[in-house]
Design a protein around this motif. Structure first.
Motif, PDB file in Angstrom:
ATOM      1  N   SER A   1       0.908  -1.251  -0.133  1.00  0.00           N
ATOM      2  CA  SER A   1      -0.036   0.014  -0.068  1.00  0.00           C
ATOM      3  C   SER A   1       0.842   1.292  -0.008  1.00  0.00           C
ATOM      4  N   GLN A   2       0.411   2.423  -0.576  1.00  0.00           N
ATOM      5  CA  GLN A   2       1.207   3.570  -0.723  1.00  0.00           C
ATOM      6  C   GLN A   2       1.141   4.213   0.540  1.00  0.00           C
ATOM      7  N   TYR A   3       0.371   3.740   1.663  1.00  0.00           N
ATOM      8  CA  TYR A   3      -0.037   4.178   2.856  1.00  0.00           C
ATOM      9  C   TYR A   3       0.840   3.650   3.777  1.00  0.00           C
ATOM     10  N   PHE A   4       1.689   2.652   3.248  1.00  0.00           N
ATOM     11  CA  PHE A   4       2.305   1.676   4.328  1.00  0.00           C
ATOM     12  C   PHE A   4       3.819   1.579   3.773  1.00  0.00           C
ATOM     13  N   GLY A   5       4.134   0.600   3.084  1.00  0.00           N
ATOM     14  CA  GLY A   5       5.535   0.247   2.482  1.00  0.00           C
ATOM     15  C   GLY A   5       6.134   1.386   1.972  1.00  0.00           C
ATOM     16  N   GLU A   6       5.293   2.047   0.996  1.00  0.00           N
ATOM     17  CA  GLU A   6       5.964   3.244  -0.037  1.00  0.00           C
ATOM     18  C   GLU A   6       6.616   4.301   1.054  1.00  0.00           C
ATOM     19  N   GLN A   7       5.886   4.421   2.357  1.00  0.00           N
ATOM     20  CA  GLN A   7       6.420   5.660   3.055  1.00  0.00           C
ATOM     21  C   GLN A   7       7.742   5.354   3.618  1.00  0.00           C
ATOM     22  N   LEU A   8       8.274   4.081   3.620  1.00  0.00           N
ATOM     23  CA  LEU A   8       9.494   3.673   4.299  1.00  0.00           C
ATOM     24  C   LEU A   8      10.673   4.208   3.190  1.00  0.00           C
ATOM     25  N   ASN A   9      10.329   4.609   2.102  1.00  0.00           N
ATOM     26  CA  ASN A   9      11.184   5.144   1.191  1.00  0.00           C
ATOM     27  C   ASN A   9      11.625   6.685   1.219  1.00  0.00           C
ATOM     28  N   LYS A  10      10.674   7.290   2.172  1.00  0.00           N
ATOM     29  CA  LYS A  10      10.623   8.645   2.110  1.00  0.00           C
ATOM     30  C   LYS A  10      11.679   9.156   2.919  1.00  0.00           C
ATOM     31  N   LYS A  11      12.648   9.457   2.735  1.00  0.00           N
ATOM     32  CA  LYS A  11      13.866   9.840   3.346  1.00  0.00           C
ATOM     33  C   LYS A  11      14.377  11.336   3.640  1.00  0.00           C
ATOM     34  N   SER A  12      14.199  12.216   2.656  1.00  0.00           N
ATOM     35  CA  SER A  12      14.840  13.215   2.391  1.00  0.00           C
ATOM     36  C   SER A  12      14.614  14.149   3.665  1.00  0.00           C
ATOM     37  N   HIS A  13      13.297  14.196   4.023  1.00  0.00           N
ATOM     38  CA  HIS A  13      12.951  15.212   5.135  1.00  0.00           C
ATOM     39  C   HIS A  13      13.747  14.882   6.418  1.00  0.00           C
ATOM     40  N   TYR A  14      14.376  13.702   6.727  1.00  0.00           N
ATOM     41  CA  TYR A  14      15.039  13.447   8.108  1.00  0.00           C
ATOM     42  C   TYR A  14      16.529  13.253   8.049  1.00  0.00           C
ATOM     43  N   LYS A  15      17.011  13.404   6.547  1.00  0.00           N
ATOM     44  CA  LYS A  15      18.697  12.961   6.616  1.00  0.00           C
ATOM     45  C   LYS A  15      19.512  13.749   7.384  1.00  0.00           C
ATOM     46  N   ASP A  16      19.265  14.992   7.487  1.00  0.00           N
ATOM     47  CA  ASP A  16      20.293  15.586   8.159  1.00  0.00           C
ATOM     48  C   ASP A  16      20.174  15.468   9.605  1.00  0.00           C
ATOM     49  N   ASP A  17      18.962  15.479  10.163  1.00  0.00           N
ATOM     50  CA  ASP A  17      18.617  14.953  11.578  1.00  0.00           C
ATOM     51  C   ASP A  17      19.344  13.705  11.700  1.00  0.00           C
ATOM     52  N   LEU A  18      19.145  12.777  11.122  1.00  0.00           N
ATOM     53  CA  LEU A  18      19.804  11.365  11.280  1.00  0.00           C
ATOM     54  C   LEU A  18      21.300  11.367  11.284  1.00  0.00           C
ATOM     55  N   THR A  19      21.909  12.137  10.748  1.00  0.00           N
ATOM     56  CA  THR A  19      23.245  12.268  10.344  1.00  0.00           C
ATOM     57  C   THR A  19      23.739  12.831  11.855  1.00  0.00           C
ATOM     58  N   ASN A  20      23.044  13.840  12.528  1.00  0.00           N
ATOM     59  CA  ASN A  20      23.305  14.344  13.758  1.00  0.00           C
ATOM     60  C   ASN A  20      23.187  13.401  14.889  1.00  0.00           C
ATOM     61  N   ILE A  21      21.957  12.594  14.710  1.00  0.00           N
ATOM     62  CA  ILE A  21      21.669  11.596  15.650  1.00  0.00           C
ATOM     63  C   ILE A  21      22.710  10.398  15.941  1.00  0.00           C
ATOM     64  N   THR A  22      23.149  10.157  14.800  1.00  0.00           N
ATOM     65  CA  THR A  22      23.919   8.834  14.703  1.00  0.00           C
ATOM     66  C   THR A  22      25.606   9.125  14.729  1.00  0.00           C
ATOM     67  N   ASN A  23      25.816  10.326  14.975  1.00  0.00           N
ATOM     68  CA  ASN A  23      27.235  10.927  14.950  1.00  0.00           C
ATOM     69  C   ASN A  23      27.781  10.693  16.314  1.00  0.00           C
ATOM     70  N   GLY A  24      28.709   9.750  16.507  1.00  0.00           N
ATOM     71  CA  GLY A  24      29.501   9.485  17.800  1.00  0.00           C
ATOM     72  C   GLY A  24      28.955   8.084  18.192  1.00  0.00           C
ATOM     73  N   THR A  25      27.853   7.546  17.696  1.00  0.00           N
ATOM     74  CA  THR A  25      27.159   6.121  18.094  1.00  0.00           C
ATOM     75  C   THR A  25      28.283   5.197  17.537  1.00  0.00           C
ATOM     76  N   THR A  26      28.607   4.271  18.425  1.00  0.00           N
ATOM     77  CA  THR A  26      29.618   2.936  18.039  1.00  0.00           C
ATOM     78  C   THR A  26      29.160   1.755  17.932  1.00  0.00           C
ATOM     79  N   SER A  27      27.946   1.430  18.592  1.00  0.00           N
ATOM     80  CA  SER A  27      27.265   0.183  18.589  1.00  0.00           C
ATOM     81  C   SER A  27      26.015   0.192  17.904  1.00  0.00           C
TER      82      SER A  27
END
Length: 674
Positions: A301-327
């Motif tokens: 469904s476009q309201y389920f699985g397709e949503q998992l491919n939408k990434k552009s809106h959080y990429k900068d936040d994700l980089t900041n979140i995972t910086n420094g994580t080692t495990s």
């Protein structure tokens, strides 16, 4: 001979119920029914369904499209005011894309006034509309002029364009049903499978009949002088119908019992699920027949699985979140906590996102279950983790009997590691990895991978839900105690404690704790780790309590667990048809030190006691030890499974009883030496 007798009894019941059904007419209430003071089969019942009739059948509408009609007739006796709530009804109606199910009703209240029957009609103004969710609405009504001994009666019709769906047949309520009469008629073009609930047996008699349908067609032609003529033609056809009949008498009330995930999961009902539609002049349409088919349909469904491919809106936040994580664990916790704080839950359930999708929820900072947890899955996947959505049917939604899209109403996140699946629900502020809120803990979920494969996962936590109480007290010669109590909560207990108490003021919290501990008086309180979800929450109180012991002559009689004793067995019924569901394996440990007053000594104490359930399902231990002027009491109750089957109910009930009896035994103090 036994088989013949059993067959004869079933035949007599079927014939008797059919005769009763033929004699019960809407609007024809009798004086005898109104004069009845109690229900003979259950004399404590506040109300009873004297008669329930349901008919579900198919018709062709004006456009030659199939519609499903369901007509329900119920007559209910209200013996007293406590039964009045059964004069209120909520009827759910499905709506999607403007195609609404239609509803009509007639209803009356009957009372005996002198020697005459007084009849009060439910007016149209007494029927209210309610929007329950995006696709579900309801019609709600309460019958007027209720009195002790009233009878209420309604007959409503639901006309539905959703021919592939037949509502479950409810065969049991929280009040007894005297007569149940059901007939479901399905044309041969529709293939349905049916399944009666297993906890209360309902007999379904299946047969086939031939039924006539009249198809009307109109043609128009233009004759002389441009006069339009309409010709109506009628075509009578006969088709085979599969008919399902239920005739039951004296169905007992569904009793509320403790530790049930959802009491309606266990009521008597018959579910119908479509498997195919075979039109006479079209292509056969097959419906989902396995859970793998269902999950594939949902994922695509476009309201389920397709949503998992939408990434552009959080990429900068994700980089900041995972910086420094080692495990791997650090990544999971960092992303999980970020999503919990970023998007607040709007209390809306569902496995699909809204039309605006996860980007809008992310931007606005508020969303439904799917928008939050599919965002979580997407971010975890983008961070290189093996994350997938996990479909769930919540405790309130019930346990699905057939593979169907409607079987799931919720979605969480799952991360597959080498040894286990880590489950996450970011709608819950105080949840932690593999510590889900109670609403999620309903048997199994289904994890759906991007490659189309899926697998079931247990939703129940693998760790014990623990509560540890350490009590250090001093007893004075007047029978009062004072001391310090430290209570440690872990896992699900910690989540629920934070959820219930973290937002309270100190005075409100003290009031709750005093009430939960037999009216102790708290002088000081302190909470540790209130917001640190990686640690247990620890509650410490300084307290006093008067009249804790019984003083008779020169002796004191002390309950070993003081005010922490269990005084009531939660299991009241002699038998139980469904399992005991605690939501988690659990352990409660109590450690008490009592300093006895000067001049007193211990004359006697309870013997050490232990008891175990079969199959290592649980145990209970209580030990008492005297060292100098101090009494040390330790107790542990442990249940090793989230769910205990009904076959062990009597043994479990017995464990509670023996534990309570053990805690009623007294420690006896005497002045001087014994």
């Amino acid at each position: 001979m036994k088989i013949k007798i059993a067959f004869l009894l079933i035949s007599v019941l079927f014939i008797t119920t059919n005769i009763i059904a033929q004699n019960v007419k809407f609007g024809k209430v009798t004086k005898k029914e109104l004069e009845e003071k109690f229900y003979p089969e259950d004399t404590v019942a506040n109300a009873a369904v004297l008669y329930k009739n349901r008919r579900t059948f198919y018709e062709l509408d004006a456009d030659y499209q199939w519609v499903v009609k369901t007509v329900v007739h119920e007559r209910i006796k209200l013996y007293n005011k406590d039964g009045f709530k059964n004069a209120t009804k909520k009827v759910g109606l499905y709506s999607k894309g403007g195609d609404d199910e239609l509803f009509s009703i007639k209803a009356y209240t009957y009372n005996l006034k002198g020697n005459k029957i007084e009849k009060t009609k439910l007016e149209k103004s007494g029927v209210f509309k309610e929007d329950m969710s995006k696709n579900w609405k309801s019609r709600n009504f309460t019958l007027p002029n209720l009195k002790d001994g009233s009878i209420v009666e309604w007959r409503y019709t639901i006309t539905s364009p959703y021919y592939a769906s037949i509502n479950d047949v409810s065969c049991q309520y929280k009040i007894p049903i005297k007569y149940l009469d059901v007939k479901i008629q399905i044309p041969e073009y529709f293939e349905f499978k049916y399944l009666p609930s297993r906890y209360y047996p309902i007999k379904v008699k299946k047969s086939q009949i031939r039924k006539g349908y009249t198809i009307t067609s109109k043609t128009r032609s233009v004759g002389g002088f441009s006069v339009t003529k309409t010709k109506t033609e009628y075509d009578d056809i006969k088709i085979t119908e599969n008919t399902y009949v239920i005739n039951e008498m004296n169905i007992p009330a569904l009793k509320d019992e403790p530790y049930v995930n959802n009491i309606y999961n266990y009521r008597a009902k018959v579910a119908f699920e479509i498997s195919a539609y075979r039109p006479t002049n079209g292509i056969t349409k097959f419906y989902n027949t396995t859970w793998e088919d269902v999950t594939k349909t949902i994922y695509e469904s476009q309201y389920f699985g397709e949503q998992l491919n939408k990434k552009s809106h959080y990429k900068d936040d994700l980089t900041n979140i995972t910086n420094g994580t080692t495990s791997q664990n650090e990544k999971i916790i960092s992303i999980f906590n970020f999503v919990k704080n970023k998007i607040k839950w709007n209390e809306e359930y569902g496995k699909y996102v809204s039309i605006e999708g996860i980007k809008k929820a992310y931007k606005d900072g508020v969303g439904n279950v799917a928008e939050i947890n599919l965002t979580l899955v997407s971010m975890l996947k983008e961070a290189g983790l093996s994350a997938s959505p996990v479909l769930v049917s919540t405790r309130a939604h019930g346990i699905p009997l057939f593979p169907t899209k409607d079987g799931y109403n919720y979605v969480i996140a799952g991360v597959e590691t080498q040894n286990r699946v880590i489950l996450l629900d970011a709608t819950e502020k105080y949840s932690a990895p593999n510590i889900l809120p109670l609403r999620d803990l309903n048997w199994e979920g289904r994890l759906i991978r991007e490659n189309g494969s899926s697998t079931t996962v247990s939703l129940y936590p693998s760790k014990y839900n623990t509560k540890k109480i350490k009590l250090s007290t001093k007893l004075d010669s007047e029978g009062a105690i004072s001391g310090i109590m430290m209570t440690t909560y872990t896992n699900l207990n910690a989540l629920q404690y934070r959820d219930n108490y973290a937002s309270l003021t100190e005075d409100e919290l003290i009031s709750k704790i005093e009430s939960n501990n037999n009216a102790i008086e708290i002088e000081k309180i302190r909470l540790n780790n209130k917001n640190d979800l990686s640690k247990p929450i620890v509650e410490m109180v300084k307290f006093t309590r008067d009249n804790q012991v019984d003083i008779i002559g020169d002796k004191m009689y002390i309950s070993p667990l003081l005010f922490l004793s269990t005084s009531e067995n939660p299991f009241k019924q002699e038998e139980r048809l469904f399992p005991v569901d605690y939501g988690s394996a659990w352990k409660k440990e109590i450690s008490i030190t009592i300093q006895i007053p000067e001049g007193y000594s211990v004359a006697s104490k309870p013997e050490d006691f232990s008891l175990a359930l079969p199959d290592n399902l649980g145990s209970y231990i209580l030990k008492t030890e005297v060292i100098g002027n101090k009494i040390n009491v330790t107790s542990q109750t442990k249940i090793n499974a989230a769910i205990i089957g009904a076959n062990h109910y009597k043994t479990l009930k017995g464990l509670y009883k023996k534990a309570i009896d053990n805690q009623l035994e007294k420690i006896v103090l005497v002045q001087g030496q014994p």
